[in-house]
Design a protein around this motif. Structure first.
Motif, PDB file in Angstrom:
ATOM      1  N   TYR A   1      54.131 -14.657  95.202  1.00 12.31           N
ATOM      2  CA  TYR A   1      54.275 -14.584  96.665  1.00 12.31           C
ATOM      3  C   TYR A   1      53.132 -15.323  97.363  1.00 12.31           C
ATOM      4  O   TYR A   1      53.356 -16.185  98.224  1.00 12.31           O
ATOM      5  CB  TYR A   1      54.310 -13.122  97.111  1.00 12.31           C
ATOM      6  CG  TYR A   1      54.298 -12.941  98.606  1.00 12.31           C
ATOM      7  CD1 TYR A   1      55.454 -13.144  99.354  1.00 12.31           C
ATOM      8  CD2 TYR A   1      53.123 -12.569  99.275  1.00 12.31           C
ATOM      9  CE1 TYR A   1      55.449 -12.982 100.737  1.00 12.31           C
ATOM     10  CE2 TYR A   1      53.108 -12.408 100.648  1.00 12.31           C
ATOM     11  CZ  TYR A   1      54.267 -12.621 101.376  1.00 12.31           C
ATOM     12  OH  TYR A   1      54.252 -12.474 102.739  1.00 12.31           O
TER      13      TYR A   1
ATOM     14  N   ASP B   1      55.076 -11.068  90.518  1.00 12.24           N
ATOM     15  CA  ASP B   1      55.691 -11.109  91.846  1.00 12.24           C
ATOM     16  C   ASP B   1      54.651 -11.325  92.936  1.00 12.24           C
ATOM     17  O   ASP B   1      54.824 -12.158  93.839  1.00 12.24           O
ATOM     18  CB  ASP B   1      56.456  -9.805  92.081  1.00 12.24           C
ATOM     19  CG  ASP B   1      57.229  -9.827  93.390  1.00 12.24           C
ATOM     20  OD1 ASP B   1      57.988 -10.788  93.619  1.00 12.24           O
ATOM     21  OD2 ASP B   1      57.088  -8.888  94.190  1.00 12.24           O
ATOM     22  N   ILE B   2      53.552 -10.584  92.872  1.00 13.02           N
ATOM     23  CA  ILE B   2      52.515 -10.677  93.910  1.00 13.02           C
ATOM     24  C   ILE B   2      51.839 -12.049  93.891  1.00 13.02           C
ATOM     25  O   ILE B   2      51.664 -12.688  94.935  1.00 13.02           O
ATOM     26  CB  ILE B   2      51.477  -9.559  93.734  1.00 13.02           C
ATOM     27  CG1 ILE B   2      52.122  -8.196  94.002  1.00 13.02           C
ATOM     28  CG2 ILE B   2      50.278  -9.768  94.648  1.00 13.02           C
ATOM     29  CD1 ILE B   2      51.266  -7.011  93.606  1.00 13.02           C
TER      30      ILE B   2
ATOM     31  N   ARG C   1      53.252 -18.993  99.210  1.00 11.70           N
ATOM     32  CA  ARG C   1      52.916 -19.136 100.631  1.00 11.70           C
ATOM     33  C   ARG C   1      51.799 -20.145 100.836  1.00 11.70           C
ATOM     34  O   ARG C   1      51.767 -20.852 101.851  1.00 11.70           O
ATOM     35  CB  ARG C   1      52.493 -17.788 101.211  1.00 11.70           C
ATOM     36  CG  ARG C   1      53.628 -16.809 101.370  1.00 11.70           C
ATOM     37  CD  ARG C   1      53.271 -15.697 102.312  1.00 11.70           C
ATOM     38  NE  ARG C   1      52.846 -16.210 103.625  1.00 11.70           N
ATOM     39  CZ  ARG C   1      52.802 -15.453 104.727  1.00 11.70           C
ATOM     40  NH1 ARG C   1      53.156 -14.187 104.680  1.00 11.70           N
ATOM     41  NH2 ARG C   1      52.392 -15.957 105.861  1.00 11.70           N
TER      42      ARG C   1
ATOM     43  N   LYS D   1      61.750 -18.984  97.183  1.00 13.16           N
ATOM     44  CA  LYS D   1      60.969 -19.148  95.956  1.00 13.16           C
ATOM     45  C   LYS D   1      60.642 -20.623  95.701  1.00 13.16           C
ATOM     46  O   LYS D   1      61.469 -21.500  95.939  1.00 13.16           O
ATOM     47  CB  LYS D   1      61.719 -18.566  94.754  1.00 13.16           C
ATOM     48  CG  LYS D   1      61.724 -17.050  94.726  1.00 13.16           C
ATOM     49  CD  LYS D   1      62.381 -16.525  93.478  1.00 13.16           C
ATOM     50  CE  LYS D   1      62.128 -15.039  93.307  1.00 13.16           C
ATOM     51  NZ  LYS D   1      62.499 -14.259  94.490  1.00 13.16           N
TER      52      LYS D   1
ATOM     53  N   GLY E   1      54.937 -21.149  93.383  1.00  8.95           N
ATOM     54  CA  GLY E   1      54.852 -19.698  93.288  1.00  8.95           C
ATOM     55  C   GLY E   1      55.029 -19.216  91.865  1.00  8.95           C
ATOM     56  O   GLY E   1      54.333 -18.299  91.415  1.00  8.95           O
TER      57      GLY E   1
END
Length: 278
Positions: A153, A149-150, A157, A172, A176
């Motif tokens: 993210y 998840d991290i 970005r 999403k 990513g």
């Protein structure tokens, strides 16, 4: 809002960390029953069962977990339980995501409620069994999901251009996802060489068990687990969009509901146990 999020997080950690790090798995098992009952209530509400009906559904799921503990204790379930849960997540997840938010309500409500109950019960059983295997093991699975998840993210970005599922979760991106996959492979490699070798741990991690059973190439299975964490996240987002809900509930002020916090964990734990059981 930030203050509320922080307070909620502190309270949750104060409840979960002591039972997670206890040597006995029983306190963790009982606390997880309560959380899964709340998740069952949220699932019922999201799928059109209002009021007392949703409460009854959550209580029924919690009682199913209690019955499992009373009858089977913490004994290891047969391998087919993990295989069945894996099959449901892989095939069912693919079907649901392909149908999209518009297709989910077309499934009979009883089927949706039953499917959610089975998936939540299976995930609960896998999480409890992961604690039975050891603190290091369960943490290695938790951290895999968090790393996916991290990394997703920050990768999204930084590099995100191609939308992954715009009708379900517009934020999403494919970039990513690939960042998340790279993150979990790096995590697995470091965990095997640093934590499992150089630190005093109570058990082998998921990563070391995979390497022992299937060799280093088995760490590529972490890509699959990372991908399934994304499926769990997207699946819950799909159900929320189909019901017009922003969060699964407001049980956790500033954080939404229980399902919002555990959605990515639900497919990963049964799949992880399936991988180390064969």
């Amino acid at each position: 809002m930030l203050k509320t999020r922080v307070i909620t997080a502190v309270v949750l950690l104060a409840i979960l960390l002591p039972v997670l790090f206890q040597a006995s798995p029983w306190p963790f098992a009982w606390v997880s029953v309560v959380m899964m009952g709340a998740a069952g209530w949220e699932w019922a509400r999201l799928n059109g069962l209002p009021g007392s009906g949703a409460v009854a559904a959550g209580m029924a799921l919690a009682m199913a977990c209690v019955w499992t503990l009373l009858v089977g204790g913490l004994d290891t379930p047969p391998v087919w339980v993990w295989s069945l849960a894996s099959l449901l997540w892989v095939l069912g997840g693919a079907y649901a995501l392909r149908a999209g938010p518009a297709g989910w309500p077309r499934i009979a409500r009883g089927v949706r409620l039953a499917l959610g109950a089975v998936l939540l019960w299976g995930a609960w059983l896998a999480i409890v069994q992961a604690k039975v295997l050891g603190i290091n093991f369960i943490l290695s699975v938790f951290c895999l999901v968090w790393m996916a998840d991290i990394a997703a993210y920050f990768g999204g970005r930084t590099f995100g251009k191609r939308k992954l599922a715009p009708a379900i979760s517009p934020g999403k991106s494919w970039e990513g996802v690939w960042s998340g996959m790279a993150g979990v492979i790096l995590l697995g490699f470091l965990w095997v060489h640093v934590i499992d070798v150089r630190m005093a741990v109570d058990s082998s991690s998921l990563y070391t068990l995979l390497v022992q059973r299937h060799g280093w190439v088995s760490l590529l299975a972490l890509v699959f687990l990372g991908a399934m964490s994304v499926v769990g996240d997207l699946f819950e987002s799909l159900v929320k969009r189909a019901s017009g809900a922003k969060d699964s509930s407001n049980l956790l002020p500033g954080h939404g509901g229980v399902l919002d916090r555990i959605d990515a964990l639900l497919p990963v734990f049964p799949l992880a146990l399936a991988l180390i059981s064969h």
